[in-house]
Design an enzyme around this catalytic site. Structure first.
Site, mmCIF file in Angstrom:
data_model
loop_
_atom_site.group_PDB
_atom_site.id
_atom_site.type_symbol
_atom_site.label_atom_id
_atom_site.label_comp_id
_atom_site.label_asym_id
_atom_site.label_seq_id
_atom_site.Cartn_x
_atom_site.Cartn_y
_atom_site.Cartn_z
ATOM 1 N N HIS A 171 -19.417 41.152 -5.520
ATOM 2 C CA HIS A 171 -19.093 42.236 -4.588
ATOM 3 C C HIS A 171 -20.181 43.309 -4.563
ATOM 4 O O HIS A 171 -19.944 44.428 -4.128
ATOM 5 C CB HIS A 171 -17.765 42.886 -4.981
ATOM 6 C CG HIS A 171 -16.629 41.932 -5.073
ATOM 7 N ND1 HIS A 171 -16.279 41.097 -4.034
ATOM 8 C CD2 HIS A 171 -15.768 41.640 -6.096
ATOM 9 C CE1 HIS A 171 -15.241 40.355 -4.402
ATOM 10 N NE2 HIS A 171 -14.926 40.656 -5.647
ATOM 11 N N HIS A 211 -12.529 37.899 -1.470
ATOM 12 C CA HIS A 211 -12.799 36.660 -2.215
ATOM 13 C C HIS A 211 -12.692 35.446 -1.301
ATOM 14 O O HIS A 211 -12.609 34.318 -1.773
ATOM 15 C CB HIS A 211 -11.811 36.493 -3.370
ATOM 16 C CG HIS A 211 -11.719 37.686 -4.263
ATOM 17 N ND1 HIS A 211 -10.721 38.616 -4.148
ATOM 18 C CD2 HIS A 211 -12.519 38.101 -5.265
ATOM 19 C CE1 HIS A 211 -10.898 39.569 -5.056
ATOM 20 N NE2 HIS A 211 -11.985 39.273 -5.748
#
Length: 329
Positions: A56, A218
């Protein structure tokens, strides 16, 4: 799979080492695990700890520094760090004012941070946590009970970090973090998937003319899969869902146009062009705008939109000094 890595088994550690070497006067890596902490430990003030799976970036290690986080704990790609590694991060930065953990609402993250906080309490470290759940796309997913925590987490880091820097108590820092959580909303989309290095193939498939609306960070499924439309039409769909969730009319907001990792700035600015005009039409006052990559999904192409409804306290804390690799003010 084409990746600029040296090996699947080393990607997370080498990423963290590279981050630390990019700012050696500000950051250091703990010997235990992929934990980034401030080079100079903060004393006499509440410490902030966050983290989650890698992939991320710049979240979360890029937000370690003055005015934001004291430690960020990275797990494997899209995998929560283990409780012992989180505890190591807490232990490294803990002060006599306590530690607040900022946790995104994913089942593994919440469970592991709770266990680490229990370990900290066993060592007489005062610790507490908040759970960020800003995603309006879905109420429950394969990974969560309730809404997911996504890009709005960065604004929790910013505002709670500023409060901690002022010398506020742990309950006061937690209260302002919870106020941000109550007033921040996000929704995202994808036009192409990402590939987790260990998997070696994309997490999902989209046809050339398809997009996924309401995607998670995700690669979790969104609310709808539909035909690709214009940037303006897509941004309107996301904004309408956000604006319907809480009342932003007549309010000052921070806008975040967040890239998912592979979206060019050109396209993010095209999206922002519409967002600014549409919010004005809806009677929402834009106080400040952030455009760029803040909470990504490796090389996923797409974007998310975040709105934070401000009050005077949050505005002042948002404006307060921050000096981190990924965000300076």
């Amino acid at each position: 799979m084409k990746k600029l890595i040296n090996g699947v088994e080393s990607v997370e550690e080498q990423m963290i080492l590279g981050l630390v070497k990019s700012a050696p006067d500000k950051l250091r890596k703990l010997d235990e695990g992929n934990v980034v902490v401030r080079a100079q430990k903060k004393e006499g003030k509440v410490a902030l700890v966050s983290g989650g799976g890698s992939g991320h970036e710049p979240a979360h290690g890029g937000f370690v520094g003055e005015g934001m986080l004291d430690a960020a704990v990275a797990g494997a790609v899209f995998t929560s760090p283990t409780p012992d590694k989180i505890f190591a991060g807490i232990q490294a930065v803990a002060t006599d004012k306590g530690v607040l953990c900022v946790v995104k609402n994913y089942t593994g993250d919440v469970m592991n941070f709770e266990m680490a906080i229990d370990m900290a309490k066993d060592e007489d470290i005062e610790a507490d946590y908040v759970v960020v759940n800003d995603d309006v796309a879905v109420k429950d997913s394969l990974y969560t009970t309730g809404r997911r925590g996504v890009a709005g987490t960065v604004l929790v880091h910013k505002i709670a970090g500023a409060k901690a820097e002022q010398g506020a108590s742990l309950p006061e820092v937690k209260a302002v973090a919870e106020k941000v959580i109550a007033n921040v909303r996000t929704m995202g989309m994808a036009i192409s998937p990402c590939t987790v290095p260990a998997a070696g193939k994309p997490g999902f498939e989209l046809a050339e003319d398809e997009v996924e609306i309401g995607i998670g960070i995700h690669g979790e499924p969104g609310t709808t899969r539909e035909k690709l439309s214009t940037a303006d039409e897509t941004a309107k769909k996301l904004l309408d869902k956000i604006l319907a969730d809480i009342d932003f009319k007549g309010q000052e907001v921070v806008v975040m146009v967040n890239g998912m990792g592979a979206t060019p700035l050109m396209e993010l600015y095209v999206i922002n062009n519409f967002v600014q005009d549409y919010l004005k039409e809806q009677g929402v006052k834009v106080y400040d705008t952030m455009v760029g990559n803040y909470m990504t999904s490796i090389e996923m192409a797409g974007f998310s939109l975040t709105l934070l409804r401000l009050d005077d306290e949050m505005k002042a804390l948002y404006d307060a000094k921050a000096d981190t690799p990924a965000l300076k003010r």
